[in-house]
Scaffold this motif. Structure first.
Motif, mmCIF file in Angstrom:
data_model
loop_
_atom_site.group_PDB
_atom_site.id
_atom_site.type_symbol
_atom_site.label_atom_id
_atom_site.label_comp_id
_atom_site.label_asym_id
_atom_site.label_seq_id
_atom_site.Cartn_x
_atom_site.Cartn_y
_atom_site.Cartn_z
ATOM 1 N N GLY A 67 73.619 66.584 18.133
ATOM 2 C CA GLY A 67 73.406 65.367 18.289
ATOM 3 C C GLY A 67 74.072 64.322 16.848
ATOM 4 N N GLU A 68 73.680 65.336 16.371
ATOM 5 C CA GLU A 68 74.349 64.096 14.862
ATOM 6 C C GLU A 68 75.393 63.823 15.257
ATOM 7 O OE1 GLU A 68 73.732 66.859 11.051
ATOM 8 O OE2 GLU A 68 71.647 66.755 11.757
ATOM 9 N N ALA A 69 76.083 64.589 15.230
ATOM 10 C CA ALA A 69 78.202 64.115 15.705
ATOM 11 C C ALA A 69 78.143 62.845 16.515
ATOM 12 C CB ALA A 69 78.820 65.088 16.354
ATOM 13 N N GLY A 70 76.975 63.500 18.500
ATOM 14 C CA GLY A 70 77.284 61.900 19.148
ATOM 15 C C GLY A 70 76.784 60.812 18.365
ATOM 16 N N ASN A 71 75.360 60.884 17.678
ATOM 17 C CA ASN A 71 75.418 59.349 17.184
ATOM 18 C C ASN A 71 76.289 59.456 16.239
ATOM 19 O OD1 ASN A 71 73.080 59.826 18.164
ATOM 20 N ND2 ASN A 71 71.999 60.811 16.137
ATOM 21 N N LEU A 72 76.994 59.889 15.292
ATOM 22 C CA LEU A 72 78.329 59.060 14.396
ATOM 23 C C LEU A 72 78.728 58.785 15.314
ATOM 24 C CD1 LEU A 72 78.704 61.936 11.485
ATOM 25 C CD2 LEU A 72 77.465 59.590 11.488
ATOM 26 N N ALA A 73 79.461 59.534 16.478
ATOM 27 C CA ALA A 73 80.466 58.827 17.357
ATOM 28 C C ALA A 73 80.201 57.010 17.391
ATOM 29 C CB ALA A 73 81.028 59.403 18.242
#
Length: 126
Positions: A67-73
């Motif tokens: 989820g955090e990776a998706g937000n950063l992307a």
């Protein structure tokens, strides 16, 4: 080494086990410049001014990190008027933890506070 191989190297959920595995997964990083920190929800390795590795533990470690990776992307190309970290590699999942590799963003480390204080502060109206 992929996440399955790292998982077979041990199932210890201590922070040391994750860092040992990540050092072999991402050997090209500046591990000789590492400074360990602890956030409210994760462990952090600041690798000089080149990268930051964030490790999350717990039953939802995969969902949290993805989820955090998706937000950063999603936010990286948004042209925000302030710096945010960029994902440098896809998340890596160990047996009881997950890690993400982000770019370094200068700033101050906030002193560690228990998660209950962080969550309570996030719920307070402005």
């Amino acid at each position: 080494m992929d996440s399955a191989e790292a998982g077979r190297s041990g199932t210890d959920s201590s922070p040391g086990a994750a860092w040992t595995a990540l050092h072999s997964v991402w050997p090209d990083l500046a591990w000789d410049e590492v400074h360990f920190r602890r956030g409210a929800f994760h462990h952090v390795a600041v690798l000089g001014e080149t990268a930051v590795v964030r490790v999350v533990y717990g039953p939802r470690h995969v969902q949290s990190t993805e989820g955090e990776a998706g937000n950063l992307a999603a936010f990286t190309p948004a042209g925000l008027p302030f710096l945010i970290p960029e994902m440098l590699r896809p998340p890596f999942h160990g047996p009881n933890w997950s890690a993400q590799l982000n770019s370094y963003v200068p700033g101050d480390h906030r002193p560690l506070r228990p998660q209950c204080f962080e969550r309570a502060a996030a719920r307070r109206p402005p």
